[in-house]
Design an enzyme around this catalytic site. Structure first.
Site, PDB file in Angstrom:
ATOM      1  N   HIS A  95      52.577  67.426  61.856  1.00  0.00           N
ATOM      2  CA  HIS A  95      52.532  66.157  62.404  1.00  0.00           C
ATOM      3  C   HIS A  95      51.900  65.061  61.575  1.00  0.00           C
ATOM      4  O   HIS A  95      52.313  64.047  61.581  1.00  0.00           O
ATOM      5  CB  HIS A  95      52.040  66.034  63.755  1.00  0.00           C
ATOM      6  N   SER A 142      58.918  67.712  63.422  1.00  0.00           N
ATOM      7  CA  SER A 142      58.046  66.941  63.794  1.00  0.00           C
ATOM      8  C   SER A 142      57.474  66.134  62.429  1.00  0.00           C
ATOM      9  O   SER A 142      57.287  64.849  62.346  1.00  0.00           O
ATOM     10  CB  SER A 142      56.628  67.421  64.269  1.00  0.00           C
TER      11      SER A 142
END
Length: 406
Positions: free
Chosen positions: A345, A280
């Site tokens: 993220h 991610s």
């Protein structure tokens, strides 16, 4: 009128008003050198006035080209026509004109003008007919990623699939292979992280094993389950492959790796007891950089359904991020070890909105020629160094209670 006249050597504001396309286009080599050494810049927006703005309307510029086109080099005329036809604002900046005529705009246009080996087609790229499948793909990618018609025309005419966009494909194939390997080994495809043997792999980042430096990058090949892999893989292919086709493997690889590294280091600093898996960090760096580039060049982006596509990308990112947050605070299957962190993220997003945006802003300009790139790269390097020292000293100084090693 020669470049040695007062009009060409005067200050920026006077030059913007008095210079015409025919004059600059007929300049010889030594006159172009004068243009290159003259800092001709448009005045600040607050100083604009109708009589002295540093801009010319596309209609007036097109009339000048029609009147003086026979005096211009045909290759330069093609570039100027492409600039005129592809301008979405209805006006052309004097500095853009000077950069084109003095060969300062980009390496590709310099080659096109000096060598004349390729000519940019005068009609709109969307109006091209009789294109093969590969050519339609290149045209689609050009409209997906480039905001200016003149850039899209050059990219379409010069792209050769050599080298092919294999970096993102290779990373994706490797991630799928690793996932399938552990899927069969753990006999589990959904929520693999709940298996006792999941974190025993040499790939995931674990705070107890942070001295093993490769884990700060290798964690990106491990995923918590098929739902995690599927969302990352979809965004990675749909955004990463077109970007690689336009910007090349070096630039996209740089953004991707910086996002992955920033993700694991951000976890080690802000979520010190949690492991981390998944790509991610790299995926969010690419997607956020692309979305920011689309927003900043909204009027020039001609991709179909751009608002819908941006909304879908944000929905996918939100779903994947929400899944990661839920998993992080869900009761861990093997306490006291928490579930993987979601902070990677956020690290990827920060990299995409800073370093990534600069890398994608001009697909032709060399990175070493961009001062803003070096500013963000130095800031990123400073962050990496601070995070390394944090990992060396902070855990013991803060007496952090870490989960047992897997």
């Amino acid at each position: 009128m020669e470049t040695s006249s007062p009009r060409m050597t005067a200050g920026p504001r006077e030059a913007q008003v008095n210079c015409s396309p025919a004059v600059a286009a007929n300049a010889e080599g030594e006159e172009i050198e004068v243009l290159e050494s003259t800092d001709v810049l448009p005045v600040a927006p607050e100083d604009y006035d109708p009589e002295n703005s540093g801009f010319i309307s596309t209609e007036r510029f097109r009339d000048l080209l029609a009147a003086h086109g026979s005096e211009l080099d045909p290759h330069k005329l093609e570039v100027l026509l492409a600039l005129t036809n592809g301008n979405a604002d209805g006006k052309i900046c004097y500095q853009d004109f000077v950069n084109l005529m003095s060969n300062k705009r980009s390496n590709s246009f310099r080659r096109a003008i000096l060598q004349g080996s390729r000519q940019l087609k005068g009609c709109s790229l969307r109006d091209e007919v009789g294109l093969g499948l590969s050519q339609r793909l290149v045209r689609h990618v050009a409209y997906e990623t480039l905001p200016r018609e003149v850039d899209r025309k050059w990219y379409f005419d010069s792209y050769t699939y050599c080298p092919p966009p294999l970096l993102i494909l290779a990373i994706t194939i490797a991630e799928v292979a690793v996932f399938m390997y552990y899927g069969f080994q753990l006999d589990r495809l959904v929520l693999q992280v709940s298996s006792p043997s999941f974190l025993k792999s040499p790939l995931p980042y674990h705070p107890q094993l942070r001295a093993q430096a490769w884990r700060y990058l290798s964690y990106s090949f491990m995923h918590t389950g098929i739902e995690h892999l599927s969302l990352n893989m979809a965004m990675q292919l749909l955004v990463g492959v077109p970007l690689e086709m336009v910007h090349g493997a070096l630039r996209i690889g740089l953004v991707y790796v910086c996002g992955v590294l920033a993700g694991s280091l951000a976890v080690s600093v802000t979520d010190m007891t949690a492991p981390v898996v998944g790509s991610s960090g790299g995926v969010y760096a690419l997607v956020s950089a692309h979305l920011a580039n689309v927003v900043m060049n909204w009027s020039g982006m001609k991709c179909q359904f751009k608002l819908f596509r941006m909304a879908m990308a944000l929905v996918c990112m939100s779903v994947e991020f929400g899944r990661a947050v839920w998993l992080r605070f869900y009761p861990p299957a093997f306490p006291p070890c928490p579930n993987p962190s979601f902070v990677a993220h956020l690290g990827g997003v920060v990299v995409g909105l800073t370093l990534g945006v600069v890398v994608l802003q001009n697909y032709e300009q060399r990175l070493q020629e961009q001062s803003l790139f070096w500013i963000f790269f130095c800031v990123y390097t400073l962050f990496v160094l601070c995070a390394v020292f944090w990992n060396i000293f902070a855990y013991s100084l803060l007496d952090v209670r870490l989960p047992p090693p897997p």
